[in-house]
Design a protein around this motif. Structure first.
Motif, PDB file in Angstrom:
ATOM      1  N   ASN A  17      -0.241   6.480   6.365  1.00  0.00           N
ATOM      2  CA  ASN A  17      -0.854   6.854   7.631  1.00  0.00           C
ATOM      3  C   ASN A  17      -0.241   6.042   8.764  1.00  0.00           C
ATOM      4  O   ASN A  17       0.009   4.841   8.621  1.00  0.00           O
ATOM      5  CB  ASN A  17      -2.368   6.600   7.537  1.00  0.00           C
ATOM      6  CG  ASN A  17      -3.119   7.016   8.781  1.00  0.00           C
ATOM      7  OD1 ASN A  17      -2.924   6.433   9.848  1.00  0.00           O
ATOM      8  ND2 ASN A  17      -3.985   7.996   8.653  1.00  0.00           N
ATOM      9  N   ASN A  75      -0.328   4.025   1.202  1.00  0.00           N
ATOM     10  CA  ASN A  75      -0.897   4.826   2.281  1.00  0.00           C
ATOM     11  C   ASN A  75       0.050   4.795   3.479  1.00  0.00           C
ATOM     12  O   ASN A  75       0.261   3.752   4.081  1.00  0.00           O
ATOM     13  CB  ASN A  75      -2.266   4.266   2.665  1.00  0.00           C
ATOM     14  CG  ASN A  75      -2.992   5.105   3.693  1.00  0.00           C
ATOM     15  OD1 ASN A  75      -2.372   5.768   4.515  1.00  0.00           O
ATOM     16  ND2 ASN A  75      -4.305   5.069   3.660  1.00  0.00           N
ATOM     17  N   SER A 104       0.855  -1.180   0.000  1.00  0.00           N
ATOM     18  CA  SER A 104       0.000   0.000   0.000  1.00  0.00           C
ATOM     19  C   SER A 104       0.891   1.229   0.000  1.00  0.00           C
ATOM     20  O   SER A 104       1.980   1.221   0.577  1.00  0.00           O
ATOM     21  CB  SER A 104      -0.908   0.017   1.229  1.00  0.00           C
ATOM     22  OG  SER A 104      -1.597   1.256   1.321  1.00  0.00           O
ATOM     23  N   THR A 161      -5.154   0.868   6.668  1.00  0.00           N
ATOM     24  CA  THR A 161      -5.748   0.859   5.344  1.00  0.00           C
ATOM     25  C   THR A 161      -6.421  -0.483   5.053  1.00  0.00           C
ATOM     26  O   THR A 161      -5.966  -1.543   5.506  1.00  0.00           O
ATOM     27  CB  THR A 161      -4.690   1.174   4.273  1.00  0.00           C
ATOM     28  OG1 THR A 161      -5.320   1.341   3.012  1.00  0.00           O
ATOM     29  CG2 THR A 161      -3.641   0.085   4.178  1.00  0.00           C
ATOM     30  N   GLN A 162      -7.503  -0.440   4.303  1.00  0.00           N
ATOM     31  CA  GLN A 162      -8.341  -1.618   4.112  1.00  0.00           C
ATOM     32  C   GLN A 162      -7.607  -2.772   3.436  1.00  0.00           C
ATOM     33  O   GLN A 162      -7.884  -3.943   3.708  1.00  0.00           O
ATOM     34  CB  GLN A 162      -9.571  -1.242   3.277  1.00  0.00           C
ATOM     35  CG  GLN A 162     -10.629  -2.326   3.192  1.00  0.00           C
ATOM     36  CD  GLN A 162     -11.241  -2.663   4.545  1.00  0.00           C
ATOM     37  OE1 GLN A 162     -11.505  -1.757   5.341  1.00  0.00           O
ATOM     38  NE2 GLN A 162     -11.449  -3.930   4.816  1.00  0.00           N
ATOM     39  N   SER A 204      -9.689   7.312  11.593  1.00  0.00           N
ATOM     40  CA  SER A 204      -8.376   6.878  11.132  1.00  0.00           C
ATOM     41  C   SER A 204      -8.191   5.423  11.516  1.00  0.00           C
ATOM     42  O   SER A 204      -8.579   5.007  12.612  1.00  0.00           O
ATOM     43  CB  SER A 204      -7.264   7.731  11.744  1.00  0.00           C
ATOM     44  OG  SER A 204      -6.038   7.478  11.092  1.00  0.00           O
ATOM     45  N   ASN A 227      -0.928   2.414   9.823  1.00  0.00           N
ATOM     46  CA  ASN A 227      -0.421   1.263   9.082  1.00  0.00           C
ATOM     47  C   ASN A 227       0.906   0.755   9.625  1.00  0.00           C
ATOM     48  O   ASN A 227       1.443  -0.226   9.111  1.00  0.00           O
ATOM     49  CB  ASN A 227      -0.244   1.625   7.605  1.00  0.00           C
ATOM     50  CG  ASN A 227      -1.553   1.943   6.926  1.00  0.00           C
ATOM     51  OD1 ASN A 227      -2.579   1.351   7.246  1.00  0.00           O
ATOM     52  ND2 ASN A 227      -1.544   2.885   6.005  1.00  0.00           N
TER      53      ASN A 227
END
Length: 685
Positions: free
Chosen positions: A414, A412, A410, A457-458, A454, A417
């Motif tokens: 954030n 992402n 990913s 991530t999926q 928040s 993660n």
């Protein structure tokens, strides 16, 4: 003697001639007695036209063809020759005939009616093949004993995954040829990499001669696996995409064909790691001789719990500057020496001083059936979607022929993660390998009505859910924290003196305040908390008299209580399975929250082979009373109450104040471990 059918045709022709003669002699004159003519003639002759159909027209010896008369002209006799030898085999109108000899046959039908006769021959109309020699058979290690067998052991229910049947294959993420590239990207296989291929055997079948041998790949696994074929010791790729692949029929006629399969994609919301292979064999005429189906499942990474014995400990060497971590390095080296753990450092100068090793990767293992025993263990490291300098250490140092590297999937970055936001609940009823847990959610920032959402991530959640062994995932609230990691307030640790064998350690502002009040009541209100720490140092009275800070503690405790209830709802834990230790919180950015004093729950737990479990705990720097840090005393007493004589705890408090705590992290955030999994087989669960 001549052809009897030809004579029959001549005889009928003679009858017709006689009828014409009789008609000419008197058949059309006036009646006697002067009566008028009958006014009519005889019926118009209609010659028959022979025709027929048969089904099936391609078959194996011992099977029958049903023939249907399609002749016109209303025939009254039928003569069938089914094998083209000139002999009448049946006089029925719609017969069935069993073919007991392989070959291609002409079929003739001769018909007659009152006026004439006709016949028709259809050449090469029926094709009869011998039944296949052997059976259509594809075998895998369905009983998971490390060997592909031709007998019932691997044939019984080989098409259904269960606790007892279904083969295992491997997402080939190690590096046997040392080219620093994951082996699943290679298009040939050789040497040690052959150990990473799940064997598949297509059994010899001489009846396939001249036909086709096709292996169909289930839709969800298409393009996600690679299959190699062994040809005289050379393994080459025969499948990497599409719905199927073929094997030369001549190879199957000559002997068993050995294949090897690996995964080349991760599990996800659209693929649970299962792959069904269906072998279909057709003869030279295109008739299906048979099919056989097997199922295989990708071995999931098993994420380590804190109950697994440690074998290695890793951290980043920050050797200089005001945030150097010399105290932590010294403490951890001593623990590793005592516990028999391999101590490894990542050079901070190589990674721009990025010290957050836990956040960059998560250790795990992959277990596979083995021909030398029930289990082969491959160490595995999962890089997380963090996108910082030390993220590469796990590949630069750990990645090798027996250490997988699972690259982040990913973009992402954030902080939810990161590895600090990933934990594994140890085994409980129904989950023998535990359950993966992440922090996050939707809530309000403490002290406000501001909503915040928040979470991890999926795509990572989907992966662990698809892996199934430790899923579905558990998510509990952490969105209110500045960093957002569940290791800031929760940790699952061994508890050998309990029936379950482990507990959940929870940070507790309530416990911290109670200890402060006890110290104050004992006359220690002026005693220091975080003594000597510039910008942090305060006293017991200073904390207890700060009403805003006290309000924040109540709000933080409420969120931690919510998290505890979420954990309980997803497991069979009770309140007795939670141990609460002192921790204070503060606002650090807007209304986001972090630990005020070093967060002791953010610890490292290292069970050893000698039976002792070593705890490296951030020094909480609580108030002293009678020469003892009261936060430390509370933590030590609670931990020691969880152990027994056979499995003692060794507790070391480590100074991480400027090296980690002041940077919004703690000891666990800067550490990682390699651990030994249970001596068990996940595939039998």
């Amino acid at each position: 003697m001549g052809n009897p059918k030809y004579r029959a045709r001549l005889a009928l022709a003679g009858v017709a001639t006689l009828m014409v003669i009789l008609a000419a002699c008197g058949g059309g004159g006036k009646k006697s007695g002067g009566g008028s003519s009958g006014g009519g003639t005889g019926p118009t002759p209609v010659a028959p036209v022979a025709d027929f159909s048969g089904t099936p027209t391609t078959l194996q010896t011992g099977q029958s063809v049903t023939f249907t008369d399609l002749s016109t002209g209303t025939p009254v006799t039928w003569a069938w020759d089914f094998d083209g030898n000139g002999t009448t085999d049946s006089t029925a109108q719609n017969p069935a005939h069993v073919y007991n000899t392989a070959g291609t046959f002409n079929v003739t039908l001769a018909v007659t009616n009152a006026f004439s006769a006709d016949s028709v021959t259809k050449t090469t109309y029926v094709t009869v093949t011998a039944p296949p020699t052997g059976t259509v058979d594809i075998d895998v290690d369905s009983n998971r004993d490390g060997t592909v067998s031709a007998g019932a052991d691997d044939d019984t229910n080989e098409h259904v995954w269960s606790a007892t049947q279904g083969a295992v294959f491997y997402y080939n993420l190690d590096d046997d040829n040392n080219d620093n590239v994951e082996d699943y990207k290679d298009t040939t296989a050789s040497g040690a990499d052959l150990n990473d291929l799940a064997r598949i055997i297509v059994r010899q079948m001489s009846g396939a001669a001249g036909g086709t041998v096709t292996v169909l790949v289930s839709a969800s696994a298409q393009n996600r696996v690679r299959i190699f074929q062994n040809s005289g010791g050379t393994w080459t790729s025969v499948y990497s995409s599409g719905a199927s692949f073929t094997i030369p029929a001549a190879n199957v006629v000559a002997g068993d064909v050995e294949l090897g399969m690996e995964a080349r994609d991760r599990m996800s919301a659209t693929w649970n790691g299962h792959c069904t292979l269906t072998l279909e064999v057709r003869n030279s005429g295109g008739t299906v001789l048979g099919t056989d189906t097997v199922i295989l499942r990708v071995a999931p990474p098993i994420m380590a719990t804190n109950l697994w014995p440690a074998t290695e400990y890793h951290l980043v060497n920050i050797a200089s500057g005001s945030t150097q971590n010399g105290a932590m390095r010294t403490a951890m080296q001593n623990i590793c020496t005592a516990g028999g753990f391999l101590y490894r450092e990542a050079a901070g100068t190589s990674y721009s001083g990025d010290r957050w090793l836990q956040d960059s990767s998560e250790p795990a293992v992959v277990q596979l059936p083995s021909s030398t025993g029930p289990r082969r263990v491959v160490n595995h490291v999962m890089q997380l979607a963090r996108w910082r300098q030390v993220d590469q250490w796990c590949k630069n140092v750990l990645f090798d022929p027996e250490f997988d590297f699972f690259e982040r999937f990913s973009t992402n970055s954030n902080s939810h993660n990161y590895g600090g936001n990933f934990e594994v609940v140890p085994p409980f009823t129904g989950k023998p390998y535990g359950k993966v847990a992440f922090g996050g959610g939707t809530g309000t920032l403490l002290g406000t009505t501001t909503s915040v959402t928040s979470a991890m991530t999926q795509v990572y959640k989907d992966f662990f859910d698809a892996a199934a062994l430790q899923g579905p995932h558990l998510q509990y609230t952490s969105e209110w924290l500045a960093v957002g990691h569940i290791d800031e307030f929760s940790m699952f640790i061994p508890a050998p003196n309990t029936a379950r064998g482990w507990v959940c350690l929870m940070a507790s502002p309530d416990v911290a305040i109670q200890i402060l009040q006890n110290v104050q009541a004992a006359g220690g209100g002026a005693n220091a908390v975080m003594a000597g720490r510039s910008g942090y140092a305060t006293t017991v009275n200073g904390i207890l008299n700060d009403s805003a800070l006290m309000t924040l503690q109540s709000q933080a405790q409420a969120r931690i209580n919510t998290a505890r209830n979420q954990i309980k709802a997803a497991t069979n834990l009770t309140d007795a399975d939670f141990i609460h230790i002192p921790q204070l919180f503060e606002y650090v950015s807007g209304n986001y929250v972090a630990a005020l004093n070093p967060g002791s729950v953010n610890l490292m737990v290292l069970p050893s082979a000698n039976g002792t479990t070593y705890f490296a705990i951030p020094d909480p720097e609580g108030p002293d009373l009678s020469g003892a840090d009261q936060f430390q005393a509370d933590i030590s007493a609670k931990l020691q109450g969880l152990t027994n004589g056979s499995n003692p705890f060794n507790i070391t408090y480590v100074d991480v104040f400027w090296s980690y705590h002041d940077l919004l992290g703690e000891l666990h955030c800067g550490s990682n471990t390699v651990r030994t999994p249970p001596n068990d087989d996940w595939w039998n669960k």
